[in-house]
Write a protein that holds these residues in place. Structure first.
Motif, PDB file in Angstrom:
ATOM      1  N   PRO A   1      -4.845   6.723 -13.817  1.00 29.95           N
ATOM      2  CA  PRO A   1      -4.265   7.759 -14.651  1.00 29.95           C
ATOM      3  C   PRO A   1      -5.337   8.513 -15.435  1.00 29.95           C
ATOM      4  N   LEU A   2      -5.104   9.785 -15.658  1.00 27.08           N
ATOM      5  CA  LEU A   2      -6.101  10.659 -16.282  1.00 27.08           C
ATOM      6  C   LEU A   2      -5.742  10.981 -17.727  1.00 27.08           C
ATOM      7  N   ASN A   3      -6.761  10.987 -18.573  1.00 22.97           N
ATOM      8  CA  ASN A   3      -6.599  11.432 -19.957  1.00 22.97           C
ATOM      9  C   ASN A   3      -6.604  12.957 -19.987  1.00 22.97           C
ATOM     10  N   VAL A   4      -6.152  13.545 -21.101  1.00 26.86           N
ATOM     11  CA  VAL A   4      -6.201  14.999 -21.258  1.00 26.86           C
ATOM     12  C   VAL A   4      -7.647  15.454 -21.122  1.00 26.86           C
ATOM     13  N   GLY A   5      -7.873  16.485 -20.324  1.00 25.95           N
ATOM     14  CA  GLY A   5      -9.217  17.012 -20.144  1.00 25.95           C
ATOM     15  C   GLY A   5      -9.379  17.716 -18.823  1.00 25.95           C
ATOM     16  N   THR A   6     -10.590  18.188 -18.593  1.00 23.25           N
ATOM     17  CA  THR A   6     -10.922  18.879 -17.354  1.00 23.25           C
ATOM     18  C   THR A   6     -11.858  17.997 -16.537  1.00 23.25           C
ATOM     19  N   TYR A   7     -11.542  17.856 -15.283  1.00 16.91           N
ATOM     20  CA  TYR A   7     -12.295  17.025 -14.354  1.00 16.91           C
ATOM     21  C   TYR A   7     -12.781  17.925 -13.220  1.00 16.91           C
ATOM     22  N   THR A   8     -14.016  17.760 -12.813  1.00 15.62           N
ATOM     23  CA  THR A   8     -14.543  18.587 -11.722  1.00 15.62           C
ATOM     24  C   THR A   8     -14.635  17.780 -10.439  1.00 15.62           C
ATOM     25  N   PHE A   9     -14.541  18.497  -9.326  1.00 17.75           N
ATOM     26  CA  PHE A   9     -14.771  17.919  -8.004  1.00 17.75           C
ATOM     27  C   PHE A   9     -15.572  18.935  -7.219  1.00 17.75           C
ATOM     28  N   PHE A  10     -16.293  18.476  -6.197  1.00 15.48           N
ATOM     29  CA  PHE A  10     -17.169  19.372  -5.464  1.00 15.48           C
ATOM     30  C   PHE A  10     -17.449  18.835  -4.073  1.00 15.48           C
ATOM     31  N   ASP A  11     -17.976  19.726  -3.233  1.00 11.90           N
ATOM     32  CA  ASP A  11     -18.461  19.334  -1.908  1.00 11.90           C
ATOM     33  C   ASP A  11     -19.944  19.034  -2.071  1.00 11.90           C
ATOM     34  N   ASP A  12     -20.287  17.768  -2.060  1.00  7.73           N
ATOM     35  CA  ASP A  12     -21.668  17.351  -2.301  1.00  7.73           C
ATOM     36  C   ASP A  12     -22.619  17.828  -1.199  1.00  7.73           C
TER      37      ASP A  12
ATOM     38  N   LEU B   1       0.828  -1.199   0.000  1.00 10.63           N
ATOM     39  CA  LEU B   1       0.000   0.000   0.000  1.00 10.63           C
ATOM     40  C   LEU B   1       0.866   1.254   0.000  1.00 10.63           C
ATOM     41  N   VAL B   2       1.920   1.265   0.765  1.00  8.34           N
ATOM     42  CA  VAL B   2       2.808   2.419   0.826  1.00  8.34           C
ATOM     43  C   VAL B   2       3.509   2.599  -0.515  1.00  8.34           C
ATOM     44  N   ALA B   3       3.990   1.524  -1.104  1.00  5.56           N
ATOM     45  CA  ALA B   3       4.655   1.611  -2.403  1.00  5.56           C
ATOM     46  C   ALA B   3       3.674   2.095  -3.461  1.00  5.56           C
ATOM     47  N   HIS B   4       2.452   1.622  -3.416  1.00  2.89           N
ATOM     48  CA  HIS B   4       1.428   2.026  -4.375  1.00  2.89           C
ATOM     49  C   HIS B   4       1.160   3.531  -4.264  1.00  2.89           C
ATOM     50  N   ALA B   5       1.038   4.038  -3.055  1.00  5.66           N
ATOM     51  CA  ALA B   5       0.767   5.463  -2.851  1.00  5.66           C
ATOM     52  C   ALA B   5       1.962   6.315  -3.279  1.00  5.66           C
ATOM     53  N   ALA B   6       3.177   5.799  -3.124  1.00  2.42           N
ATOM     54  CA  ALA B   6       4.369   6.571  -3.471  1.00  2.42           C
ATOM     55  C   ALA B   6       4.477   6.822  -4.976  1.00  2.42           C
ATOM     56  N   GLU B   7       3.812   6.007  -5.793  1.00  2.00           N
ATOM     57  CA  GLU B   7       3.856   6.167  -7.246  1.00  2.00           C
ATOM     58  C   GLU B   7       2.959   7.305  -7.722  1.00  2.00           C
ATOM     59  N   ARG B   8       2.184   7.884  -6.872  1.00  2.00           N
ATOM     60  CA  ARG B   8       1.207   8.902  -7.235  1.00  2.00           C
ATOM     61  C   ARG B   8       1.682  10.299  -6.860  1.00  2.00           C
ATOM     62  N   GLU B   9       1.272  11.267  -7.663  1.00  2.00           N
ATOM     63  CA  GLU B   9       1.518  12.664  -7.322  1.00  2.00           C
ATOM     64  C   GLU B   9       0.542  13.050  -6.211  1.00  2.00           C
TER      65      GLU B   9
ATOM     66  N   VAL C   1      -3.532  21.576 -11.926  1.00  2.00           N
ATOM     67  CA  VAL C   1      -3.043  21.110 -13.222  1.00  2.00           C
ATOM     68  C   VAL C   1      -2.081  19.941 -12.983  1.00  2.00           C
ATOM     69  N   VAL C   2      -2.290  18.849 -13.728  1.00  2.00           N
ATOM     70  CA  VAL C   2      -1.412  17.681 -13.681  1.00  2.00           C
ATOM     71  C   VAL C   2      -1.119  17.244 -15.112  1.00  2.00           C
ATOM     72  N   HIS C   3      -0.147  16.354 -15.271  1.00  5.48           N
ATOM     73  CA  HIS C   3       0.161  15.807 -16.590  1.00  5.48           C
ATOM     74  C   HIS C   3      -0.759  14.625 -16.886  1.00  5.48           C
ATOM     75  N   GLN C   4      -1.125  14.458 -18.143  1.00  4.03           N
ATOM     76  CA  GLN C   4      -1.945  13.309 -18.537  1.00  4.03           C
ATOM     77  C   GLN C   4      -1.225  12.029 -18.164  1.00  4.03           C
ATOM     78  N   GLY C   5      -1.990  11.002 -17.881  1.00 10.64           N
ATOM     79  CA  GLY C   5      -1.425   9.711 -17.525  1.00 10.64           C
ATOM     80  C   GLY C   5      -0.976   9.611 -16.084  1.00 10.64           C
ATOM     81  N   GLN C   6      -1.003  10.720 -15.371  1.00 14.53           N
ATOM     82  CA  GLN C   6      -0.539  10.758 -13.979  1.00 14.53           C
ATOM     83  C   GLN C   6      -1.574  10.137 -13.050  1.00 14.53           C
ATOM     84  N   LYS C   7      -1.109   9.308 -12.144  1.00 10.65           N
ATOM     85  CA  LYS C   7      -1.948   8.822 -11.056  1.00 10.65           C
ATOM     86  C   LYS C   7      -1.800   9.835  -9.931  1.00 10.65           C
TER      87      LYS C   7
END
Length: 102
Positions: free
Chosen positions: A77-88, A8-16, A33-39
């Motif tokens: 990993p994310l494709n090029v684009g805009t993703y939204t997040f919110f407080d539901d 789990l620790v190794a998995h989390a370390a691979e992410r920004e 802003v992040v790079h495409q393909g980034q976890k």
């Protein structure tokens, strides 16, 4: 038990890691802003006196954050684009965006 914790620790370390704060005025930062393909791993601290729910239909996560607690969600990993997040739980429509760029 450490056998199960190590992957789990190794998995989390691979992410920004992205640090996000929810205040009474909204998310800080509210544009990321992040790079495409980034976890990514988003750590959000709820700096309000209310229960919040960090949610994103685009990135497929939702998690409740009690007042002054920090939560963690994973995306990518994310494709090029805009993703939204919110407080539901926000009555004022508190939201932010994450831009994945080439």
């Amino acid at each position: 038990m450490s056998f199960f914790l190590t992957p789990l620790v190794a998995h989390a370390a691979e992410r920004e890691v992205i640090h996000l704060k929810l205040t009474d005025q909204g998310f800080l930062p509210n544009k990321i802003v992040v790079h495409q393909g980034q976890k990514i791993l988003i750590q959000m601290t709820n700096d309000t006196q209310k229960v919040a729910e960090l949610e994103s239909y685009d990135m497929k996560f939702e998690k409740i954050a009690t007042p002054h607690a920090t939560i963690t969600v994973f995306a990518g990993p994310l494709n090029v684009g805009t993703y939204t997040f919110f407080d539901d739980y926000s009555s004022t429509g508190v939201k932010g965006s994450l831009q994945a760029t080439p």
